[in-house]
Design a protein around this motif. Structure first.
Motif, PDB file in Angstrom:
ATOM      1  N   THR A   1      -5.604  -5.851   3.149  1.00  0.00           N
ATOM      2  CA  THR A   1      -4.287  -5.744   3.619  1.00  0.00           C
ATOM      3  C   THR A   1      -4.152  -4.678   4.826  1.00  0.00           C
ATOM      4  O   THR A   1      -3.504  -4.757   5.736  1.00  0.00           O
ATOM      5  CB  THR A   1      -3.126  -5.528   2.660  1.00  0.00           C
ATOM      6  OG1 THR A   1      -3.269  -6.337   1.760  1.00  0.00           O
ATOM      7  CG2 THR A   1      -1.607  -5.213   3.275  1.00  0.00           C
ATOM      8  N   TYR A   2      -4.550  -3.703   4.288  1.00  0.00           N
ATOM      9  CA  TYR A   2      -4.888  -2.424   5.193  1.00  0.00           C
ATOM     10  C   TYR A   2      -5.474  -2.690   6.426  1.00  0.00           C
ATOM     11  O   TYR A   2      -5.122  -2.297   7.646  1.00  0.00           O
ATOM     12  CB  TYR A   2      -5.293  -1.114   4.776  1.00  0.00           C
ATOM     13  CG  TYR A   2      -5.174   0.386   5.141  1.00  0.00           C
ATOM     14  CD1 TYR A   2      -3.823   0.648   5.177  1.00  0.00           C
ATOM     15  CD2 TYR A   2      -6.195   0.985   5.802  1.00  0.00           C
ATOM     16  CE1 TYR A   2      -3.538   1.863   5.682  1.00  0.00           C
ATOM     17  CE2 TYR A   2      -5.886   2.164   6.200  1.00  0.00           C
ATOM     18  CZ  TYR A   2      -4.546   2.772   6.167  1.00  0.00           C
ATOM     19  OH  TYR A   2      -4.122   3.993   6.556  1.00  0.00           O
ATOM     20  N   ALA A   3      -6.603  -3.433   6.443  1.00  0.00           N
ATOM     21  CA  ALA A   3      -7.475  -3.758   7.457  1.00  0.00           C
ATOM     22  C   ALA A   3      -6.574  -4.595   8.655  1.00  0.00           C
ATOM     23  O   ALA A   3      -6.548  -4.541   9.881  1.00  0.00           O
ATOM     24  CB  ALA A   3      -8.452  -4.567   7.175  1.00  0.00           C
TER      25      ALA A   3
ATOM     26  N   ILE B   1       0.967  -1.250  -0.103  1.00  0.00           N
ATOM     27  CA  ILE B   1      -0.038  -0.001  -0.028  1.00  0.00           C
ATOM     28  C   ILE B   1       0.886   1.131   0.124  1.00  0.00           C
ATOM     29  O   ILE B   1       1.952   1.226   0.730  1.00  0.00           O
ATOM     30  CB  ILE B   1      -0.871   0.093   1.287  1.00  0.00           C
ATOM     31  CG1 ILE B   1      -1.746  -1.030   1.326  1.00  0.00           C
ATOM     32  CG2 ILE B   1      -1.814   1.295   1.326  1.00  0.00           C
ATOM     33  CD1 ILE B   1      -2.508  -1.357   2.712  1.00  0.00           C
ATOM     34  N   GLN B   2       0.619   2.009  -1.016  1.00  0.00           N
ATOM     35  CA  GLN B   2       1.586   3.336  -1.042  1.00  0.00           C
ATOM     36  C   GLN B   2       0.677   4.480  -0.940  1.00  0.00           C
ATOM     37  O   GLN B   2      -0.070   4.677  -1.884  1.00  0.00           O
ATOM     38  CB  GLN B   2       2.392   3.046  -2.293  1.00  0.00           C
ATOM     39  CG  GLN B   2       3.155   2.040  -2.398  1.00  0.00           C
ATOM     40  CD  GLN B   2       4.112   1.772  -3.720  1.00  0.00           C
ATOM     41  OE1 GLN B   2       4.917   2.530  -3.673  1.00  0.00           O
ATOM     42  NE2 GLN B   2       3.854   0.805  -4.642  1.00  0.00           N
ATOM     43  N   PHE B   3       1.356   5.438  -0.174  1.00  0.00           N
ATOM     44  CA  PHE B   3       0.874   6.834  -0.213  1.00  0.00           C
ATOM     45  C   PHE B   3       1.873   7.925  -0.662  1.00  0.00           C
ATOM     46  O   PHE B   3       3.171   7.594  -0.432  1.00  0.00           O
ATOM     47  CB  PHE B   3       0.580   7.120   1.316  1.00  0.00           C
ATOM     48  CG  PHE B   3      -0.499   6.592   2.180  1.00  0.00           C
ATOM     49  CD1 PHE B   3      -1.468   5.939   1.334  1.00  0.00           C
ATOM     50  CD2 PHE B   3      -0.379   5.941   3.096  1.00  0.00           C
ATOM     51  CE1 PHE B   3      -2.643   5.127   1.953  1.00  0.00           C
ATOM     52  CE2 PHE B   3      -1.350   5.233   4.059  1.00  0.00           C
ATOM     53  CZ  PHE B   3      -2.223   4.750   3.242  1.00  0.00           C
TER      54      PHE B   3
ATOM     55  N   PRO C   1     -11.612   3.289   2.087  1.00  0.00           N
ATOM     56  CA  PRO C   1     -12.704   2.871   0.988  1.00  0.00           C
ATOM     57  C   PRO C   1     -11.988   3.504  -0.276  1.00  0.00           C
ATOM     58  O   PRO C   1     -12.461   3.046  -1.199  1.00  0.00           O
ATOM     59  CB  PRO C   1     -13.978   3.825   1.499  1.00  0.00           C
ATOM     60  CG  PRO C   1     -13.837   4.087   2.973  1.00  0.00           C
ATOM     61  CD  PRO C   1     -12.493   4.172   3.155  1.00  0.00           C
ATOM     62  N   LEU C   2     -10.858   4.458  -0.231  1.00  0.00           N
ATOM     63  CA  LEU C   2     -10.173   4.737  -1.406  1.00  0.00           C
ATOM     64  C   LEU C   2      -9.253   3.719  -1.617  1.00  0.00           C
ATOM     65  O   LEU C   2      -8.548   3.996  -2.975  1.00  0.00           O
ATOM     66  CB  LEU C   2      -9.500   6.139  -1.005  1.00  0.00           C
ATOM     67  CG  LEU C   2     -10.561   7.202  -0.469  1.00  0.00           C
ATOM     68  CD1 LEU C   2      -9.468   8.294   0.000  1.00  0.00           C
ATOM     69  CD2 LEU C   2     -11.620   7.314  -1.706  1.00  0.00           C
ATOM     70  N   LEU C   3      -9.004   2.633  -1.115  1.00  0.00           N
ATOM     71  CA  LEU C   3      -7.978   1.696  -1.628  1.00  0.00           C
ATOM     72  C   LEU C   3      -8.879   0.370  -2.403  1.00  0.00           C
ATOM     73  O   LEU C   3     -10.012   0.212  -2.147  1.00  0.00           O
ATOM     74  CB  LEU C   3      -7.275   0.980  -0.499  1.00  0.00           C
ATOM     75  CG  LEU C   3      -6.476   1.932   0.482  1.00  0.00           C
ATOM     76  CD1 LEU C   3      -6.010   1.094   1.636  1.00  0.00           C
ATOM     77  CD2 LEU C   3      -5.158   2.535  -0.350  1.00  0.00           C
ATOM     78  N   GLY C   4      -8.204  -0.354  -3.225  1.00  0.00           N
ATOM     79  CA  GLY C   4      -8.772  -1.266  -3.872  1.00  0.00           C
ATOM     80  C   GLY C   4      -9.229  -2.560  -3.066  1.00  0.00           C
ATOM     81  O   GLY C   4      -8.699  -2.382  -1.928  1.00  0.00           O
ATOM     82  N   THR C   5      -9.905  -3.134  -3.469  1.00  0.00           N
ATOM     83  CA  THR C   5     -10.692  -4.524  -2.691  1.00  0.00           C
ATOM     84  C   THR C   5      -9.160  -5.246  -1.867  1.00  0.00           C
ATOM     85  O   THR C   5      -9.637  -5.395  -0.883  1.00  0.00           O
ATOM     86  CB  THR C   5     -11.547  -5.198  -3.275  1.00  0.00           C
ATOM     87  OG1 THR C   5     -12.468  -4.569  -3.893  1.00  0.00           O
ATOM     88  CG2 THR C   5     -11.946  -6.428  -2.601  1.00  0.00           C
TER      89      THR C   5
ATOM     90  N   PRO D   1       5.006  -9.581  10.713  1.00  0.00           N
ATOM     91  CA  PRO D   1       5.970  -9.949   9.595  1.00  0.00           C
ATOM     92  C   PRO D   1       4.948  -9.999   8.267  1.00  0.00           C
ATOM     93  O   PRO D   1       3.721 -10.455   8.452  1.00  0.00           O
ATOM     94  CB  PRO D   1       6.442 -11.267   9.823  1.00  0.00           C
ATOM     95  CG  PRO D   1       6.319 -11.443  11.274  1.00  0.00           C
ATOM     96  CD  PRO D   1       5.142 -10.477  11.650  1.00  0.00           C
ATOM     97  N   GLY D   2       5.499  -9.595   7.091  1.00  0.00           N
ATOM     98  CA  GLY D   2       4.862  -9.600   5.925  1.00  0.00           C
ATOM     99  C   GLY D   2       4.079  -7.994   5.611  1.00  0.00           C
ATOM    100  O   GLY D   2       3.245  -8.031   4.964  1.00  0.00           O
TER     101      GLY D   2
END
Length: 469
Positions: free
Chosen positions: A206-208, A19-21, A197-201, A47-48
């Motif tokens: 991953t963000y969760a 995930i990249q900002f 919500p602005l990230l892909g599914t 990890p990961g």
């Protein structure tokens, strides 16, 4: 954390689909605060982990960059082909690199703006919003330094002005105040919930996972902070000092009468000074432990206690001057001098207290036919107020909140209101701690009550946040 070859700041880039900002701003103001927020998320992951933050130098010459883009038939094509001299046109080159990084690698743009600027007259805004639009990535506008506004009303007005003005630009999905999420771990959730919500599914999952791991870390750190605060209270509750009777002889009395020997300090004062000295050293230790727990510089201890002292108001039936003396003792005003050995033992920390003030803060009792001095329940209750204020100060420190601003007056109001809700439990805690000979059991008992009070305090300060437990 590392710096890659393009000069951008990167967190955990060694993943297949990170995930990249893109963290972009008109100046560097506010970047450190946001970097700490994202780094905190990163630290809690397992990890990961997969979070990358690109931090270009900024849109330092966006007006000229936007002008060149507007004159090109294919702005993106021009952007990919154009060569800018990085030495002779350094600001333009940095703007170009910022745009390239954001378009090619990131999922969304985080665009920082000074909240005090007027969106109607900010000369840089139109050019930079057009560049964000060309990037084609969802943008969250972050208003920096809302806490510098003279009042909460003005801060809300700043947010409203920017929100209304930016509604004309579809690329801007949300407008948030930077201080809203950068100042405390609990309020950071607002930012993360806005991002999700602005990230892909696939990346939402991953963000969760990152958020869950981060929250686990935050809750663990909170529990440790409450235990440290409870430990200091236990030490104060169970501390006491024997009141040593004055020794008097006829010869000694004669020397004192003619001024050849100073009179002995009152025996109660000596006991109170010993208690006060140990308390202030305990405050130093606890503050250092809290700072280290939240990964801050331990040398900030004097700054933290000074902030607490500045905002603290003692509510006690004593005159103003006496309130200052007692407040200084409760907040650790002399702690730094004691820690640095600039004050001698028995330095007379409470010598200026009147008997009425001393009776409010201390009480004497008989222990096995021996007079002993300890802290009163009223004093301990106020010590709990200061301890929770200190926790709030440390948990906010370094996160962009009070580099310049003072601690909000509302903090003490909410702390005292939370203690009032648990009045019977707090009173019972003092009795239980005095009777508990096992120090470990006493600390666990104190931590339960301190945690209950703190949860009410945090709920009042951050009502929309997920709390531990």
């Amino acid at each position: 954390m590392k710096i890659n070859h393009t000069g951008y700041l990167t967190f955990m880039a060694d993943t297949s689909a990170p995930i990249q900002f893109a963290l972009i701003s008109h100046s560097d103001s506010g970047k450190t605060a946001l970097s700490r927020t994202l780094a905190g998320l990163d630290d809690g992951a397992a990890p990961g982990r997969a979070l990358v933050l690109w931090e270009p130098s900024g849109f330092d010459d966006t007006a000229r960059l936007q002008k060149r883009l507007a004159g090109a038939g294919s702005p993106v094509g021009w952007f990919l082909r154009e060569v800018v001299d990085r030495y002779r046109e350094r600001p333009l080159w940095e703007s170009q690199q910022a745009m390239r990084a954001a378009r090619e690698a990131t999922d969304l743009s985080l665009y920082l703006i000074d909240a005090a600027d007027d969106p109607q007259t900010a000369a840089y805004l139109t050019a930079e919003i057009k560049i964000l639009t060309w990037l084609g990535k969802p943008a969250i506008v972050l208003l920096n330094r809302c806490s510098a506004a003279p009042s909460v009303t003005e801060a809300d007005a700043q947010l409203a002005r920017w929100t209304v003005h930016l509604q004309a630009y579809p690329i801007v999905r949300h407008v948030l105040a930077l201080d809203t999420f950068a100042r405390c771990w609990l309020h950071e959730r607002l930012f993360h919930d806005t991002v999700t919500p602005l990230l892909g599914t696939a990346k939402q999952a991953t963000y969760a996972r990152l958020l869950e791991a981060s929250q686990t870390m935050y809750f663990k750190r909170y529990a440790e902070a409450m235990q440290l605060t409870a430990n200091q209270l236990v030490a104060a509750v169970q501390d006491n000092e024997r009141i040593i009777p004055e020794e008097s002889t006829l010869f000694k009395s004669a020397l004192q009468a003619v001024g050849l020997m100073d009179a002995d300090p009152p025996r109660h004062d000596r006991a109170m000074n010993m208690l006060a000295e140990r308390l202030n050293l305990s405050i130093v230790r606890t503050t250092v432990q809290l700072l280290l727990l939240y990964k801050h510089d331990r040398n900030a201890v004097s700054n933290i206690n000074a902030r607490v002292r500045e905002c603290f108001t003692l509510h006690a039936p004593v005159v103003d001057g006496q309130a200052g003396l007692l407040g200084g003792l409760i907040c650790g005003a002399v702690a730094e001098a004691l820690a640095a050995n600039r004050l001698p033992l028995h330095a007379g920390l409470v010598d200026e207290l009147t008997p009425h003030s001393a009776n409010w803060g201390f009480k004497a009792y008989q222990d096995r036919s021996e007079p002993v001095m300890e802290y009163s329940d009223d004093f301990l209750r106020t010590l709990l107020v200061a301890g929770l204020l200190r926790y709030l100060a440390v948990s906010h420190y370094g996160c962009g909140y009070f580099n310049e601003e003072e601690i909000p007056e509302r903090w003490q109001e909410e702390v005292e209101a939370a203690i009032a809700l648990h009045d019977s439990d707090v009173c019972a805690m003092w009795r239980a701690l005095r009777q508990e000979p096992n120090r470990d059991k006493a600390r666990l008992r104190a931590a339960e009550t301190v945690n209950d009070v703190a949860l009410n305090m945090l709920h009042a300060l951050y009502p929309d946040s997920a709390l531990p437990g």
